[in-house]
Design a protein around this motif. Structure first.
Motif, PDB file in Angstrom:
ATOM      1  N   TYR A  13      34.091  40.373  88.937  1.00 19.84           N
ATOM      2  CA  TYR A  13      35.137  40.844  89.839  1.00 19.84           C
ATOM      3  C   TYR A  13      36.318  41.489  89.103  1.00 19.84           C
ATOM      4  N   PRO A  14      36.872  40.853  88.057  1.00 18.70           N
ATOM      5  CA  PRO A  14      38.008  41.491  87.364  1.00 18.70           C
ATOM      6  C   PRO A  14      37.639  42.835  86.748  1.00 18.70           C
ATOM      7  N   ASN A  15      36.439  42.915  86.157  1.00 14.59           N
ATOM      8  CA  ASN A  15      36.043  44.177  85.535  1.00 14.59           C
ATOM      9  C   ASN A  15      35.813  45.262  86.573  1.00 14.59           C
ATOM     10  N   MET A  16      35.256  44.898  87.713  1.00 12.34           N
ATOM     11  CA  MET A  16      35.048  45.893  88.771  1.00 12.34           C
ATOM     12  C   MET A  16      36.385  46.437  89.268  1.00 12.34           C
ATOM     13  N   ALA A  17      37.378  45.563  89.387  1.00 14.16           N
ATOM     14  CA  ALA A  17      38.706  46.000  89.813  1.00 14.16           C
ATOM     15  C   ALA A  17      39.329  46.919  88.767  1.00 14.16           C
ATOM     16  N   LEU A  18      39.209  46.534  87.493  1.00 15.67           N
ATOM     17  CA  LEU A  18      39.766  47.348  86.423  1.00 15.67           C
ATOM     18  C   LEU A  18      39.081  48.704  86.345  1.00 15.67           C
ATOM     19  N   MET A  19      37.764  48.688  86.350  1.00 13.80           N
ATOM     20  CA  MET A  19      37.014  49.932  86.239  1.00 13.80           C
ATOM     21  C   MET A  19      37.266  50.841  87.437  1.00 13.80           C
ATOM     22  N   GLY A  20      37.321  50.260  88.621  1.00 15.25           N
ATOM     23  CA  GLY A  20      37.601  51.054  89.809  1.00 15.25           C
ATOM     24  C   GLY A  20      38.962  51.724  89.742  1.00 15.25           C
ATOM     25  N   THR A  21      39.952  50.985  89.258  1.00 15.05           N
ATOM     26  CA  THR A  21      41.308  51.527  89.141  1.00 15.05           C
ATOM     27  C   THR A  21      41.364  52.657  88.125  1.00 15.05           C
ATOM     28  N   PHE A  66      25.145  46.555  94.202  1.00 17.56           N
ATOM     29  CA  PHE A  66      24.963  47.668  95.140  1.00 17.56           C
ATOM     30  C   PHE A  66      26.243  48.481  95.285  1.00 17.56           C
ATOM     31  N   VAL A  67      27.358  47.799  95.453  1.00 18.35           N
ATOM     32  CA  VAL A  67      28.650  48.480  95.597  1.00 18.35           C
ATOM     33  C   VAL A  67      29.010  49.213  94.307  1.00 18.35           C
ATOM     34  N   GLY A  68      28.790  48.552  93.165  1.00 20.44           N
ATOM     35  CA  GLY A  68      29.130  49.171  91.890  1.00 20.44           C
ATOM     36  C   GLY A  68      28.334  50.429  91.630  1.00 20.44           C
ATOM     37  N   VAL A  69      27.026  50.379  91.864  1.00 20.71           N
ATOM     38  CA  VAL A  69      26.178  51.557  91.658  1.00 20.71           C
ATOM     39  C   VAL A  69      26.605  52.685  92.588  1.00 20.71           C
ATOM     40  N   GLY A  70      26.880  52.357  93.836  1.00 19.95           N
ATOM     41  CA  GLY A  70      27.301  53.378  94.788  1.00 19.95           C
ATOM     42  C   GLY A  70      28.659  53.964  94.472  1.00 19.95           C
ATOM     43  N   PHE A  71      29.610  53.109  94.077  1.00 25.10           N
ATOM     44  CA  PHE A  71      30.951  53.593  93.745  1.00 25.10           C
ATOM     45  C   PHE A  71      30.912  54.572  92.576  1.00 25.10           C
ATOM     46  N   VAL A  72      30.185  54.206  91.528  1.00 28.21           N
ATOM     47  CA  VAL A  72      30.108  55.091  90.369  1.00 28.21           C
ATOM     48  C   VAL A  72      29.412  56.397  90.737  1.00 28.21           C
ATOM     49  N   GLY A  73      28.399  56.320  91.604  1.00 27.83           N
ATOM     50  CA  GLY A  73      27.724  57.536  92.043  1.00 27.83           C
ATOM     51  C   GLY A  73      28.663  58.500  92.759  1.00 27.83           C
ATOM     52  N   ILE A  74      29.496  57.969  93.645  1.00 29.65           N
ATOM     53  CA  ILE A  74      30.478  58.811  94.352  1.00 29.65           C
ATOM     54  C   ILE A  74      31.502  59.358  93.367  1.00 29.65           C
ATOM     55  N   TRP A  75      31.988  58.484  92.478  1.00 30.21           N
ATOM     56  CA  TRP A  75      32.981  58.919  91.494  1.00 30.21           C
ATOM     57  C   TRP A  75      32.444  60.023  90.593  1.00 30.21           C
ATOM     58  N   ASP A  76      31.175  59.920  90.207  1.00 24.58           N
ATOM     59  CA  ASP A  76      30.571  60.957  89.372  1.00 24.58           C
ATOM     60  C   ASP A  76      30.779  62.340  89.979  1.00 24.58           C
ATOM     61  N   GLU A  77      30.553  62.460  91.274  1.00 23.86           N
ATOM     62  CA  GLU A  77      30.679  63.764  91.925  1.00 23.86           C
ATOM     63  C   GLU A  77      32.146  64.192  92.051  1.00 23.86           C
ATOM     64  N   LEU A  78      33.019  63.224  92.267  1.00 20.16           N
ATOM     65  CA  LEU A  78      34.443  63.555  92.346  1.00 20.16           C
ATOM     66  C   LEU A  78      34.957  64.093  91.016  1.00 20.16           C
ATOM     67  N   PHE A  79      34.576  63.437  89.917  1.00 21.34           N
ATOM     68  CA  PHE A  79      35.119  63.840  88.623  1.00 21.34           C
ATOM     69  C   PHE A  79      34.334  64.970  87.990  1.00 21.34           C
ATOM     70  N   PHE A  80      33.032  64.819  87.849  1.00 19.45           N
ATOM     71  CA  PHE A  80      32.261  65.802  87.099  1.00 19.45           C
ATOM     72  C   PHE A  80      32.056  67.106  87.869  1.00 19.45           C
ATOM     73  N   ILE A  81      32.005  67.038  89.182  1.00 21.40           N
ATOM     74  CA  ILE A  81      31.822  68.251  89.969  1.00 21.40           C
ATOM     75  C   ILE A  81      33.154  68.805  90.465  1.00 21.40           C
ATOM     76  N   CYS A  82      33.919  67.987  91.206  1.00 24.90           N
ATOM     77  CA  CYS A  82      35.144  68.497  91.824  1.00 24.90           C
ATOM     78  C   CYS A  82      36.279  68.706  90.824  1.00 24.90           C
ATOM     79  N   VAL A  83      36.247  68.025  89.695  1.00 24.91           N
ATOM     80  CA  VAL A  83      37.271  68.231  88.675  1.00 24.91           C
ATOM     81  C   VAL A  83      36.717  69.068  87.529  1.00 24.91           C
ATOM     82  N   ALA A  84      35.732  68.535  86.783  1.00 26.12           N
ATOM     83  CA  ALA A  84      35.255  69.212  85.580  1.00 26.12           C
ATOM     84  C   ALA A  84      34.606  70.564  85.888  1.00 26.12           C
TER      85      ALA A  84
END
Length: 275
Positions: A85-93, A170-188
């Motif tokens: 839980y603490p690492n998921m909160a840190l990584m998400g932030t 499940f939440v962690g895999v999905g969150f990182v998947g969404i973030w990938d598109e936000l950062f690598f596609i919409c930003v990079a």
């Protein structure tokens, strides 16, 4: 009238330019930071990329600075799979800040709209686009079990058996998947294609994407899968101009990833995969 910097960033990009050198250095810094996990050389490459971009093209420098800030923020933590839980909160932030900081600087510091998140495009998905979603699931079903289990990289993810552990994975895999598109596609990808032809920008972002996924756990022969996937996501975004669509593609693939990881750790569960 637009200023010279904005005009330079939005003009048709040349096929060959000196700007490829700093952009290449920046992509290389991601390999060192996330692939090799060497902070000092990685930061040195980041600084060299920005210094060279400042000399070569000020508009490019401004956009590479945004991308460098994102990479710098990500590099402050380990992105290895850890669903405590603490690492998921840190990584998400931290991952959220890696997207939010470049966006806010671009929007309110540079006062442009380079970074966008096109969720609603007003266009219905075509029949080929719908079929592509089915194909993605099929490819995941065929490729992912062989990759994760035969290479042993499933061990880079924790074994989950309790309901809350399964939910967190499940939440962690999905969150990182969404973030990938936000950062690598919409930003990079979005920032890089302002200065380079789409295929060059796509290659540059794919190197960064693949490096991040390596640290996340997609190791062994994973780059043979993740690099083409990153290129396809960039190309798909170019065609559809839809964040929603590329996120759906990624999440469908990640559902299979999740199921395979659960099965790999507990073979009597979900014994539905060929490998």
């Amino acid at each position: 009238m637009r200023n010279a910097t904005t005009a330079a960033a939005t003009a048709t990009p040349p096929l060959v330019s000196w700007g490829l050198l700093p952009a290449g250095l920046l992509s290389a810094s991601a390999v060192v930071l996330f692939g090799v996990r060497a902070a000092v050389p990685g930061y040195a490459l980041l600084v060299a990329a920005l210094a060279l971009a400042f000399v070569v093209n000020r508009a490019l420098f401004k956009d590479l600075l945004l991308l460098a800030l994102g990479l710098l923020i990500i590099s402050t933590i380990s992105v290895e799979a850890n669903i405590d839980y603490p690492n998921m909160a840190l990584m998400g932030t931290v991952l959220a800040l890696a997207v939010l900081v470049p966006y806010l600087i671009s929007r309110y510091g540079y006062r442009d709209h380079a970074i966008r998140f096109p969720i609603r495009t007003g266009q219905r998905w075509s029949t080929p686009e719908r079929w592509y979603l089915v194909i993605v699931v099929g490819l995941g079903y065929v490729i992912l079990p062989t990759y994760f289990i035969r290479s042993g990289v499933y061990q880079n993810w924790p074994a989950v058996t309790a309901p809350d552990e399964i939910a967190r994975l499940f939440v962690g895999v999905g969150f990182v998947g969404i973030w990938d598109e936000l950062f690598f596609i919409c930003v990079a990808f979005t920032l890089l294609r302002r200065h380079f032809p789409d295929w060059q920008a796509n290659l540059l972002q794919a190197v960064i994407f693949c490096s991040f996924l390596w640290e996340l756990g997609y190791q062994s022969w994973g780059p043979l899968m993740t690099f083409p996937f990153a290129l396809l996501q960039g190309y798909t975004f170019k065609l559809t101009r839809s964040l929603t669509y590329v996120v759906c593609v990624h999440l469908l693939f990640d559902v299979v990833v999740f199921l395979v990881i659960v099965h790999a750790h507990t073979r009597e569960w979900l014994a539905i995969f060929p490998y």
